[in-house]
Every structure is written in structure tokens, then in C-alpha cells.
Design a protein around this motif. Structure first.
Motif, PDB file in Angstrom:
ATOM      1  N   GLU A 260      -8.741  13.285  59.517  1.00  0.00           N
ATOM      2  CA  GLU A 260      -7.361  13.233  60.173  1.00  0.00           C
ATOM      3  C   GLU A 260      -7.838  13.740  61.339  1.00  0.00           C
ATOM      4  OE1 GLU A 260      -3.933  14.792  58.616  1.00  0.00           O
ATOM      5  OE2 GLU A 260      -4.326  16.743  58.253  1.00  0.00           O
ATOM      6  N   CYS A 261      -6.931  13.019  62.818  1.00  0.00           N
ATOM      7  CA  CYS A 261      -7.308  13.158  63.956  1.00  0.00           C
ATOM      8  C   CYS A 261      -6.320  13.134  64.574  1.00  0.00           C
ATOM      9  CB  CYS A 261      -8.983  12.015  64.213  1.00  0.00           C
ATOM     10  SG  CYS A 261      -9.009  11.933  66.232  1.00  0.00           S
ATOM     11  N   GLU A 262      -6.117  13.445  65.959  1.00  0.00           N
ATOM     12  CA  GLU A 262      -5.349  13.864  66.869  1.00  0.00           C
ATOM     13  C   GLU A 262      -5.865  14.040  68.387  1.00  0.00           C
ATOM     14  OE1 GLU A 262      -3.462  15.501  64.485  1.00  0.00           O
ATOM     15  OE2 GLU A 262      -4.896  17.314  65.881  1.00  0.00           O
TER      16      GLU A 262
ATOM     17  N   TRP B  12     -18.859  16.070  73.411  1.00  0.00           N
ATOM     18  CA  TRP B  12     -18.850  17.482  72.776  1.00  0.00           C
ATOM     19  C   TRP B  12     -18.127  17.896  71.534  1.00  0.00           C
ATOM     20  CZ3 TRP B  12     -23.486  20.870  73.486  1.00  0.00           C
ATOM     21  CH2 TRP B  12     -24.135  20.329  74.246  1.00  0.00           C
ATOM     22  N   MET B  13     -18.660  18.103  70.212  1.00  0.00           N
ATOM     23  CA  MET B  13     -17.661  18.473  69.173  1.00  0.00           C
ATOM     24  C   MET B  13     -18.240  19.758  68.389  1.00  0.00           C
ATOM     25  SD  MET B  13     -17.555  15.216  66.719  1.00  0.00           S
ATOM     26  CE  MET B  13     -19.726  14.529  67.613  1.00  0.00           C
ATOM     27  N   TYR B  14     -17.272  21.179  69.247  1.00  0.00           N
ATOM     28  CA  TYR B  14     -17.118  22.204  68.327  1.00  0.00           C
ATOM     29  C   TYR B  14     -16.892  23.125  67.379  1.00  0.00           C
ATOM     30  CZ  TYR B  14     -17.677  21.975  73.407  1.00  0.00           C
ATOM     31  OH  TYR B  14     -17.695  21.698  74.757  1.00  0.00           O
ATOM     32  N   MET B  15     -17.867  23.165  66.119  1.00  0.00           N
ATOM     33  CA  MET B  15     -17.223  23.282  64.998  1.00  0.00           C
ATOM     34  C   MET B  15     -15.821  25.164  65.572  1.00  0.00           C
ATOM     35  SD  MET B  15     -17.295  23.906  61.838  1.00  0.00           S
ATOM     36  CE  MET B  15     -17.875  22.262  61.532  1.00  0.00           C
TER      37      MET B  15
ATOM     38  N   VAL C  93     -13.077  20.748  63.611  1.00  0.00           N
ATOM     39  CA  VAL C  93     -13.783  19.822  64.914  1.00  0.00           C
ATOM     40  C   VAL C  93     -12.493  20.458  66.367  1.00  0.00           C
ATOM     41  CG1 VAL C  93     -15.330  18.554  65.276  1.00  0.00           C
ATOM     42  CG2 VAL C  93     -15.738  19.280  63.105  1.00  0.00           C
ATOM     43  N   MET C  94     -13.685  21.115  66.878  1.00  0.00           N
ATOM     44  CA  MET C  94     -12.880  20.066  68.196  1.00  0.00           C
ATOM     45  C   MET C  94     -13.767  19.829  69.126  1.00  0.00           C
ATOM     46  SD  MET C  94      -9.808  21.962  69.100  1.00  0.00           S
ATOM     47  CE  MET C  94      -9.319  21.592  70.847  1.00  0.00           C
TER      48      MET C  94
ATOM     49  N   GLU D 230     -11.207  11.618  80.653  1.00  0.00           N
ATOM     50  CA  GLU D 230     -11.448  12.742  79.158  1.00  0.00           C
ATOM     51  C   GLU D 230     -11.035  13.189  78.189  1.00  0.00           C
ATOM     52  OE1 GLU D 230     -12.398  17.056  79.557  1.00  0.00           O
ATOM     53  OE2 GLU D 230     -12.438  16.120  81.427  1.00  0.00           O
ATOM     54  N   LEU D 231     -11.256  12.879  76.899  1.00  0.00           N
ATOM     55  CA  LEU D 231     -10.344  13.034  75.659  1.00  0.00           C
ATOM     56  C   LEU D 231     -11.041  14.279  74.982  1.00  0.00           C
ATOM     57  CD1 LEU D 231     -10.613  10.503  72.401  1.00  0.00           C
ATOM     58  CD2 LEU D 231     -11.626  12.759  72.313  1.00  0.00           C
ATOM     59  N   VAL D 232      -9.565  14.941  74.317  1.00  0.00           N
ATOM     60  CA  VAL D 232      -9.622  15.991  73.812  1.00  0.00           C
ATOM     61  C   VAL D 232      -9.161  15.954  72.588  1.00  0.00           C
ATOM     62  CG1 VAL D 232      -9.200  17.813  73.544  1.00  0.00           C
ATOM     63  CG2 VAL D 232     -10.000  17.323  75.724  1.00  0.00           C
ATOM     64  N   ALA D 233      -9.992  16.298  70.769  1.00  0.00           N
ATOM     65  CA  ALA D 233      -9.281  16.102  70.182  1.00  0.00           C
ATOM     66  C   ALA D 233      -9.276  16.709  69.363  1.00  0.00           C
ATOM     67  CB  ALA D 233      -9.743  14.579  69.322  1.00  0.00           C
TER      68      ALA D 233
END
Length: 192
Positions: free
Chosen positions: A52-54, A151-154, A160-161, A175-178
Motif C-alpha cells: 500500500e502507498c500514499e 529515490w527510494m529509501y529504506m 519505503v520513503m 515532485e512526488l513524496v510517498a
């Protein structure tokens, strides 16, 4: 005259330092080697099963222009993974995308999806994943092709951010932040 020249040289030096700082201390200045420490980001483990993601999308002025929720289903066959995505935007629009990721033994990533122009490339290293690709927007969104850096950060808890920037002619236009995390059994819909 001398004070005017000194003022102009000083102003020029300040502008040059600001530009240099922006290039060296910005989103685009990151490299995968910056993230060799921290929790290991293994795409085969992180993107596996229901997710799931938002998130939010910021426009060129820095204001939120869209909010979304999404459900992903990911699976792997060796080093080739498929991630099916369904995004639901606050506008009521729904968007589907299917990614195919091919992982190299050296941490390299090849990313493919129907709305990409060519294949994307990336790197999986340490606690981060970086992807670069050109995405073609829908006709309703103008049909533009945007250069995208993800960029995906654990995080320590396994979530994941994701931070993505979209550029046109080198200028940031969005820009997207999820956040992304495994979808727990209590949140699964029938058939998932």
C-alpha cells in the motif's frame, strides 16, 4: 567606481556560491554510494506481494497539486520482477501502470513500463534505490515527456520513503513524496 565593481564582484561571488551549493547539496547531487550504510534495500524482498502507498505531488511552485493512494502487487521470477500499480487520485482519476524490473548481480536495475520512453536505469545499493527514466504523461495531463529521478529509501521499520523529481528541459516541474509498505492481511481486499 571601484566600490561599484567590488559590489558587483561580491554579488557575482554570492550567486556563484548559491548555484554551486544548489548543485552540490541538492536532490540531484545524491549518489547510490551515499547510502551504503543502514538497513539493506533488497527490491526482491521489499517489493513482493501486496503493497500500500500514499503520497502527494507538488507542482512547480512547491504547493501540493494532488494527493493519492495506491495499491501495488509485486512478484519475482529470479531477477525479473513485475509490479502492478493502481493509483487513486483525489481528483477521482485512476491510473494503472505495470513495471518490469530486471536486476543485475552488480546492483544495476533496468526498468520498463508502457508509459516510459525507452527503458529506465537505476542502482540498488545499501539502504537506497535510485531510478532514472523518461515518462510520457497522459494526453489529459499534456502528453509531455518528463525526465524523472526516483529515490527510494529504506526506513528502519522496513517501510519505503519515495521522493521523485520530474524535470522538463532541466527545470523541475513537479515532485512526488510517498510512503510504501507491505499491505497487512487486515487491509487486503477480496481477491488480493
Amino acid at each position: 567606481m571601484t566600490s561599484t565593481i567590488l559590489f558587483l564582484l561580491g554579488a557575482l561571488a554570492v550567486v556563484a556560491l548559491m548555484l554551486l551549493k544548489g548543485r552540490l547539496a541538492s536532490f540531484m547531487a545524491q549518489t547510490p554510494d551515499d547510502y551504503t550504510d543502514g538497513p539493506l534495500f533488497n527490491m526482491r524482498e521489499v517489493f513482493n506481494g501486496p503493497i500500500e502507498c500514499e503520497g502527494v505531488i507538488y507542482g512547480p511552485t512547491g504547493r501540493v497539486t494532488s494527493r493519492f493512494e495506491a495499491d501495488f502487487v509485486a512478484s519475482w521470477d529470479g531477477n525479473v520482477g513485475t509490479v502492478k500499480e493502481e493509483f487513486r487520485y483525489d481528483s477521482g482519476n485512476v491510473q494503472h501502470r505495470q513495471w518490469t524490473f530486471t536486476l543485475g548481480n552488480d546492483g544495476s536495475i533496468k526498468a520498463e513500463a508502457p508509459d516510459l520512453v525507452g527503458a529506465g536505469t537505476g542502482t540498488q545499493r545499501g539502504s537506497a534505490v535510485q531510478l532514472n527514466y523518461n515518462i510520457k504523461l497522459t494526453d489529459e495531463a499534456g502528453g509531455h515527456v518528463l525526465n524523472t529521478t526516483d529515490w527510494m529509501y529504506m526506513t528502519p521499520n522496513g517501510n519505503v520513503m519515495n521522493r521523485s523529481q520530474f524535470r522538463k528541459f532541466g527545470i523541475k516541474v513537479a515532485e512526488l513524496v510517498a510512503t510504501m509498505r507491505p499491505k497487512h492481511a487486515a487491509n487486503l481486499q477480496p481477491g488480493e
